[in-house]
Design a protein around this motif. Structure first.
Motif, PDB file in Angstrom:
ATOM      1  N   ALA A  18       0.783  -1.081  -0.082  1.00 38.31           N
ATOM      2  CA  ALA A  18      -0.210  -0.036   0.145  1.00 38.31           C
ATOM      3  C   ALA A  18       0.895   1.192   0.010  1.00 38.31           C
ATOM      4  O   ALA A  18       1.993   1.219   0.709  1.00 38.31           O
ATOM      5  N   LEU A  19       0.538   2.330  -0.917  1.00 38.51           N
ATOM      6  CA  LEU A  19       1.161   3.596  -0.648  1.00 38.51           C
ATOM      7  C   LEU A  19       0.282   4.439  -1.256  1.00 38.51           C
ATOM      8  O   LEU A  19      -0.274   4.276  -2.506  1.00 38.51           O
ATOM      9  N   ASP A  20      -0.033   5.605  -0.917  1.00 38.05           N
ATOM     10  CA  ASP A  20      -0.386   6.834  -1.430  1.00 38.05           C
ATOM     11  C   ASP A  20       0.519   7.728  -2.256  1.00 38.05           C
ATOM     12  O   ASP A  20       1.161   8.563  -1.264  1.00 38.05           O
ATOM     13  N   ASN A  71      -3.225  -1.714  -6.890  1.00 47.85           N
ATOM     14  CA  ASN A  71      -3.577  -0.993  -8.331  1.00 47.85           C
ATOM     15  C   ASN A  71      -4.147   0.168  -7.926  1.00 47.85           C
ATOM     16  O   ASN A  71      -4.884   0.425  -6.789  1.00 47.85           O
ATOM     17  N   GLY A  72      -3.815   1.247  -8.513  1.00 51.36           N
ATOM     18  CA  GLY A  72      -4.178   2.572  -8.364  1.00 51.36           C
ATOM     19  C   GLY A  72      -3.502   3.441  -7.211  1.00 51.36           C
ATOM     20  O   GLY A  72      -3.612   4.759  -7.065  1.00 51.36           O
ATOM     21  N   TYR A  73      -2.240   3.073  -6.742  1.00 51.12           N
ATOM     22  CA  TYR A  73      -1.495   3.824  -5.883  1.00 51.12           C
ATOM     23  C   TYR A  73      -0.854   4.789  -6.614  1.00 51.12           C
ATOM     24  O   TYR A  73      -0.554   5.785  -5.795  1.00 51.12           O
ATOM     25  N   ASP A  74      -0.604   4.585  -7.866  1.00 49.94           N
ATOM     26  CA  ASP A  74       0.201   6.032  -8.509  1.00 49.94           C
ATOM     27  C   ASP A  74      -0.807   7.103  -8.932  1.00 49.94           C
ATOM     28  O   ASP A  74      -0.223   8.192  -9.280  1.00 49.94           O
ATOM     29  N   VAL A 133      -5.521   4.793  -0.564  1.00 46.44           N
ATOM     30  CA  VAL A 133      -4.764   3.650  -0.262  1.00 46.44           C
ATOM     31  C   VAL A 133      -4.542   3.120   1.075  1.00 46.44           C
ATOM     32  O   VAL A 133      -4.935   2.023   1.456  1.00 46.44           O
ATOM     33  N   GLN A 134      -4.470   3.892   1.869  1.00 46.05           N
ATOM     34  CA  GLN A 134      -4.306   3.565   3.446  1.00 46.05           C
ATOM     35  C   GLN A 134      -5.763   3.213   3.957  1.00 46.05           C
ATOM     36  O   GLN A 134      -5.800   2.243   4.764  1.00 46.05           O
ATOM     37  N   GLN A 135      -7.057   3.654   3.411  1.00 47.58           N
ATOM     38  CA  GLN A 135      -8.187   3.101   3.751  1.00 47.58           C
ATOM     39  C   GLN A 135      -8.256   1.651   3.196  1.00 47.58           C
ATOM     40  O   GLN A 135      -9.136   0.984   3.895  1.00 47.58           O
ATOM     41  N   LYS A 136      -7.830   1.497   2.122  1.00 46.63           N
ATOM     42  CA  LYS A 136      -7.892   0.271   1.290  1.00 46.63           C
ATOM     43  C   LYS A 136      -7.200  -0.786   1.948  1.00 46.63           C
ATOM     44  O   LYS A 136      -7.738  -1.919   2.145  1.00 46.63           O
ATOM     45  N   THR A 157       6.484   5.707  -9.073  1.00 48.87           N
ATOM     46  CA  THR A 157       5.403   5.379  -9.954  1.00 48.87           C
ATOM     47  C   THR A 157       5.857   4.721 -11.266  1.00 48.87           C
ATOM     48  O   THR A 157       4.846   4.942 -12.230  1.00 48.87           O
ATOM     49  N   GLY A 158       6.912   4.530 -11.466  1.00 44.01           N
ATOM     50  CA  GLY A 158       7.389   3.710 -12.708  1.00 44.01           C
ATOM     51  C   GLY A 158       7.646   4.643 -13.702  1.00 44.01           C
ATOM     52  O   GLY A 158       7.863   4.056 -15.059  1.00 44.01           O
TER      53      GLY A 158
END
Length: 448
Positions: free
Chosen positions: A212-214, A273-276, A283-286, A425-426
């Protein structure tokens, strides 16, 4: 989101002295010794009857409530009045313009260590608190030096000057739900290979990346890069590279190889998925809802996510894994504590309160009510931070991000964070990130 970044009575009628009066007399004697020892560094001692305290906390925050209770008791026990102002996170920035004047409005201030270092110590405006170490801790048999471990004091001492006295410890680890992952709770991964093996298994089970990462919070992504460099090149390597103003240290093969550990996580889809493209705290909530497994964050993670976690969620954590059996295992920390401006008019009374608050009966509220770790080893951390406290007791502690936020704050914000976010983020490979970091750093330092 926190600054990471963080939240006298009348005498007794009896002919015998009351316990309160005796305590007040003892405290007065102790501070008298401290005041005389500190005379060389203080611009003014004051009359000892009052002082003004500016705090980084807001009045409704748990830490403020703990401090207010101690302040109230301090005044009852000593007769010293404390004029406290709950300023919030920008307290040092508000105080800074006054420090070189003859009218410094605060005698005591608390803040994260990086703020105290940059705004007080580096400007020559921090009173040396070393003499406070000799002060008795009220109600206990030892001194301040006996209850605050040297490993923390050393991190807040520069050139022999103790510019901050810590009362709270923040550290970063990989967080997970121990009730959902009991095997990890029983035996966390100690090496990178074990960690990746675990991630592979969890990725398959989740059908998504377990990390997990925002990424829209640049500071949170910085943990990944910092730890990769520390584990790959050793404690202090990140700070040494930053100190090389030619930028050449970022281009070394060893530096790039350390970064490749994180690049493989990015390219391999190990981040959820969607962290970027997330917006904190999505994402923390996820993660708190069990849709990803591991969150690299400070000990404020439980307080940031508790409202989204289920009743069965058991906060557990483990240190960032070593890259090999004999690799670096240091634990990064930053500290929150008290500082006194050199031109404070009531420094003696402020020092008196510092030693008073460090007594176990007052300081333990930082654990029991504010749910954070204190520097005293005899105060147990709240259960959700027990793993973190264990790491503090068994591992070498080092300054978070090698102190770069203190010594090169502008570079960190303007050069490192934007490039690091692209890397996480790649959008940059390890090699291209290192090259850009080297070139942009050299350009920055030439004009800084």
């Amino acid at each position: 989101m926190p600054d990471a970044g963080y939240r006298g009575p009348a005498a007794a009628r009896s002919p015998h002295l009351s316990r309160r009066t005796l305590l007040a007399a003892t405290l007065a004697a102790a501070v008298g010794l401290t005041a005389s020892a500190c005379g060389a560094g203080a611009a003014a001692q004051g009359d000892g009857k009052s002082f003004t305290y500016w705090s980084m906390w807001k009045q409704n925050e748990p830490q403020a409530k703990v401090l207010q209770a101690a302040i109230d008791q301090f005044t009852k026990d000593t007769g010293v009045t404390v004029h406290v102002q709950w300023k919030g996170r920008q307290v040092i920035q508000q105080l800074a313009p006054t420090l070189n004047t003859s009218n410094v409005p605060a005698d005591l201030v608390d803040s994260p260590d990086r703020s105290a270092y940059a705004q007080l110590h580096m400007t020559g405006q921090a009173l040396d608190l070393t003499p406070v170490l000799k002060a008795a801790v009220p109600g206990e048999s030892g001194t301040v030096a006996d209850v605050i471990p040297a490993k923390y004091l050393d991190l807040n001492t520069t050139g022999g000057v103790l510019w901050q006295m810590p009362y709270e410890v923040i550290l970063s680890q990989l967080w997970f739900d121990g009730s959902a992952l009991p095997d990890v709770a029983a035996e966390p991964p100690a090496t990178w290979d074990e960690f990746v093996e675990l991630l592979d298994a969890r990725k398959k089970a989740l059908g998504d990346g377990p990390l997990a990462l925002d990424a829209d919070v640049p500071d949170y992504g910085a943990y990944w890069t910092y730890y990769a460099v520390a584990r790959g090149l050793g404690d202090g390597a990140f700070g040494k590279a930053v100190a090389d103003r030619t930028g050449a240290s970022f281009r070394t093969d060893a530096f790039v190889e350390a970064l490749e550990h994180v690049e493989k996580l990015v390219k391999g889809g190990y981040f959820t998925n969607g962290y970027d493209a997330s917006k904190w705290p999505t994402v923390q909530q996820k993660w708190a809802k069990g849709k990803s497994d591991f969150l690299l964050l400070g000990t404020f993670a439980p307080s940031e996510t508790a409202e989204f976690a289920g009743d069965s969620f058991a906060y557990r954590s483990f240190p960032f894994p070593a890259f090999g059996p004999s690799g670096d295992t240091s634990q990064d920390i930053y500290l929150i504590g008290f500082s006194i401006p050199k031109k404070a008019r009531n420094s003696a009374a402020a020092q008196k309160f510092i030693s008073y608050f460090l007594a176990r009966k007052h300081l333990e509220g930082i654990s029991t009510q504010a749910r954070n770790i204190t520097p005293r080893s005899d105060i147990a951390a709240p259960p959700e931070l027990a793993d973190g406290q264990k790491a503090l007791e068994t591992r070498k502690v080092v300054k978070s991000l090698d102190g770069v936020k203190e010594t090169a704050a502008d570079w960190y914000t303007k050069v490192f964070l934007p490039l690091n976010t692209k890397f996480l983020t790649g959008r940059l490979s390890s090699r291209s990130f290192a090259e850009k970091l080297a070139g942009d750093s050299a350009t920055y330092w030439k004009s800084a």
